[in-house]
Design an enzyme around this catalytic site. Structure first.
Site, PDB file in Angstrom:
ATOM      1  CB  SER A   1     -41.878 -13.955  21.347  1.00 53.72           C
ATOM      2  OG  SER A   1     -42.911 -13.104  20.916  1.00 53.72           O
ATOM      3  CG  ASN A   2     -42.306  -8.679  21.572  1.00 55.81           C
ATOM      4  OD1 ASN A   2     -43.507  -8.516  21.767  1.00 55.81           O
ATOM      5  ND2 ASN A   2     -41.771  -8.691  20.358  1.00 55.81           N
ATOM      6  NE  ARG A   3     -41.578  -8.623  29.664  1.00 57.07           N
ATOM      7  CZ  ARG A   3     -41.328  -9.794  30.251  1.00 57.07           C
ATOM      8  NH1 ARG A   3     -42.286 -10.689  30.329  1.00 57.07           N
ATOM      9  NH2 ARG A   3     -40.118 -10.076  30.731  1.00 57.07           N
ATOM     10  CB  SER A   4     -46.449  -7.161  21.701  1.00 55.37           C
ATOM     11  OG  SER A   4     -47.606  -6.777  20.975  1.00 55.37           O
TER      12      SER A   4
END
Ligand code: PMT
Length: 399
Positions: free
Chosen positions: A211-214
């Protein structure tokens, strides 16, 4: 930036219920949103909470006694005349009965009878009273006349019973007030706005994902701002933030699921805003059982394959707004993306900044359009960024 309710005049009617203390938070949130708030209280409400509280919160004298307040005797007419909306929270069974039968015995029922603006009612009473045929008949009558009911919620009641009759939380009440004022006066009234938010989660196995940091905050702020301007909002999100009131929320996890939901949602949409951080890649083969460390012999290689580009693939007769999350060459990268994705606007933000971008409450963006226009905004709240983006969307819709 002005507040979402600046210039709006709200009459907050309060009747006698143990939940009357929550009206203080409703008043406070309305004032924070820069509405002008006049408070009208039934006598029994003043038994539960002091009028002084509301004078302090709103900076205006509350109306409690029809024979004393507003000596000119026409205070209720004046109150009603200048109201953009009246919300009665909490509304007791008695007050609901007075409203249904036009009994003008106190400032709340008097003003409700004189007001032409929308009337919203947030009931609060024991579940037995809410379920009683008399109350339900009054509610049905008022609904027929266009009164909007906010709740009640299910939950623990003062009697200790669990059931329907609990006052909706102040934040939800104010969200629905903002949504209704938006529908009455907003420049996105009648429009459908689809917003995506959060980082997609691409499965490695049933336990792990890429995933990512959003966090979803920028997307949620866009949904809130569009709601406040009267839009019907569909929020397609991977995030687990508390959803803004008055917004339809569709939960998704992966880019593939998001693509599916966006495709459905845009069919009747006027606007699509892709604020979500969609993963460009996913594991080629998501394992169906948890990958065992012992089986991997010291290292684990995960081949990734490309995800569909949602903002590129989804086309139609709507204004398309995309974002660009960059760490370098912000404007050049954004200009390339707005063309590649067939968008009318792109919101470029430097996600390597520590005071803007991922997870924080503020953002620093440049709004670029397909004609080469560039609007560099200073650091501001994600809500204010959203308002500036929607200003541009509104002018595009008007073309
Ligand atoms: O959620 P927050 O914590 O508040 O952080 C906000 C944010 C930084 C995530 C937000 O402001 C932002 O930049 N969102 C876009 C993040 C992103 O995926 O940017 P990108 O440059 O990788 O993608 C460009 C655009 O294409 C985006 O609109 C994205 O939604 C879209 N996209 C990207 C990949 C993909 N496979 N499909 C897409 O539709």
């Amino acid at each position: 930036m002005t507040g979402p309710l600046s210039g709006r005049h709200v009459v907050l009617g309060i009747s006698g219920s143990i939940a009357a203390y929550k009206a203080a938070e409703v008043a406070s949130r309305l004032v924070q949103a820069e509405a002008t708030v006049d408070v009208a209280m039934t006598r029994s409400a003043t038994e539960f909470i002091a009028p002084l509280t509301f004078r302090a919160l709103t900076g205006r004298e509350p109306y409690t006694d029809i024979f004393r307040d507003g000596a000119e005797g026409e205070a209720h007419v004046e109150l009603a005349r200048r109201a953009d909306l009246m919300v009665i929270a909490p509304a007791s069974a008695t007050t609901i009965a007075r409203l249904a039968h036009g009994l003008a015995e106190d400032f709340v029922s008097l003003t409700a009878l004189a007001v032409a603006a929308p009337v919203l009612v947030a009931p609060a009473m024991d579940s037995q009273m809410w379920a009683h045929a008399a109350t339900q008949a009054n509610v049905a009558l008022l609904r027929q006349r266009g009164v909007q009911f906010l709740g009640p919620a299910e939950g623990r009641l003062a009697s200790g019973r669990i059931g329907a009759g609990r006052l909706l939380e102040p934040e939800a009440i104010v969200a629905l007030v903002r949504a209704r004022l938006g529908r009455e006066h907003g420049d996105l009234a009648g429009r459908t706005v689809v917003v995506t938010a959060g980082g997609t989660r691409e499965a490695i196995d049933p336990v792990r994902y890429v995933s990512n940091r959003s966090s979803g905050k920028q997307g949620y702020a866009l949904a809130e701002a569009a709601r406040d301007r009267g839009a019907d909002v569909i929020l397609i999100t991977t995030a687990s933030l508390p959803p803004p009131g008055g917004v339809r929320v569709i939960a998704v996890e992966s880019a593939a699921e998001m693509l599916e939901e966006v495709r459905h949602a845009v069919v009747a949409a006027d606007v699509l805003v892709m604020a979500a951080a969609v993963a460009d890649y996913r594991p080629a083969d998501a394992a169906t059982i948890k990958i065992k460390r012992a089986d991997m012999g010291g290292s684990l290689t995960i081949p990734l394959v490309e995800n569909p580009d949602i903002s590129k693939e989804v086309t139609g007769n709507f204004v398309k707004v995309v974002f660009a999350a960059e760490t370098n060459d912000l404007i050049d990268n954004a200009m390339r993306k707005i063309v590649a994705k067939g968008a009318q606007l792109i919101v470029a933000n430097d996600v390597s900044a520590t005071d803007a971008g991922f997870a924080v409450d503020d953002n620093r963006v440049s709004i670029l359009d397909a004609e080469g226009g560039q609007d560099d905004l200073p650091l501001m709240s994600k809500y204010d960024v959203s308002a500036r983006i929607l200003d541009r969307v509104v002018s595009l819709l008007r073309r």
